[in-house]
Design an enzyme around this catalytic site. Structure first.
Site, PDB file in Angstrom:
ATOM      1  N   HIS A   1     -12.599-102.762  27.905  1.00  0.00           N
ATOM      2  CA  HIS A   1     -12.240-103.792  28.888  1.00  0.00           C
ATOM      3  C   HIS A   1     -12.199-103.234  30.306  1.00  0.00           C
ATOM      4  CE1 HIS A   1      -8.202-102.128  29.502  1.00  0.00           C
ATOM      5  NE2 HIS A   1      -8.169-101.924  28.190  1.00  0.00           N
TER       6      HIS A   1
ATOM      7  N   GLU B   1      -5.858-102.333  20.936  1.00  0.00           N
ATOM      8  CA  GLU B   1      -5.600-100.967  21.380  1.00  0.00           C
ATOM      9  C   GLU B   1      -4.612-100.294  20.430  1.00  0.00           C
ATOM     10  OE1 GLU B   1      -6.217 -98.193  22.413  1.00  0.00           O
ATOM     11  OE2 GLU B   1      -6.188 -98.322  24.610  1.00  0.00           O
TER      12      GLU B   1
END
EC number: 5.4.2.11
Length: 206
Positions: free
Chosen positions: A10, A88
């Site tokens: 990202h 994550e």
């Protein structure tokens, strides 16, 4: 048709900018992060790639990155599958804390072990091995079948979930993977042979 997988971390998040441990917390992208994602989409469009399906995590910074990329590729209507399996690494008790303050409290060496050890997790968090234990099975069961059907797949996710995936894809050991850094907003393009081995790897720089 080539069997193609594109991985992208990202774009810069609000907490990247503030130097905070993020993990499963859900800050949005900064303006720079949006710009990174848009630039990545433009670069991918220039390659002539067209995605058949896209995957992202349950966190908005990865989702917005994927959406910005697909908009630039004129594929806004493409199915975007969101799953916590691609989240994550969970930083546990460190989540939301300033990285410099954490170093002052626990010491540089301990923090480095938590961040870069393959097997040691921060308190109430995940190690990179733990992260891989959810990422890789999801990839094998849900994502790889598309690639084996000669489809082109996008995964917009996070530094550690992507490192865990790259480790398995490339057959890296724990020492090799912990030294790898993934820049925000930079696409990595893999093509695969029919037996799932990697045919090529290309990093698309700005």
């Amino acid at each position: 048709m080539e069997r193609t997988l594109v991985l992208i971390r990202h774009g810069q998040s609000e907490w990247n900018l503030k130097n905070l441990f993020t993990g499963w917390k859900d800050p949005g992208l900064t303006e720079k992060g949006r710009t990174e994602a848009i630039a990545a989409g433009k670069k991918l469009k220039e390659t002539g790639l067209k995605f058949d399906i896209a995957y992202t995590s349950a966190l908005q910074r990865a989702q917005k990155t994927a959406q910005n990329i697909l908009e630039q590729m004129e594929q806004s209507d493409l199915e975007l599958i969101k799953t916590p399996a691609l989240n994550e690494r969970n930083y546990g008790d460190l989540s939301g804390l300033n990285k410099d303050e954490v170093r002052q409290k626990w010491g540089e060496q301990q923090v480095q072990i938590w961040r870069r050890s393959y097997t040691i997790a921060p308190p109430n968090g995940e190690s990179l091995r733990d992260t891989g234990a959810r990422v890789w099975p999801y990839y094998l069961h849900h994502i790889q079948p598309h690639i084996l059907r000669s489809q082109t797949v996008l995964i917009a996710a996070h530094g550690n979930s992507l490192r865990a995936l790259i480790m398995a894809l490339e057959g890296l050991n724990s020492e090799e993977i912990i030294s790898q850094e993934l820049a925000t907003g930079i696409p990595i393009v893999y093509t695969f042979n029919s037996d799932s081995t990697i045919s090529s790897k290309t990093i698309i720089t700005p």
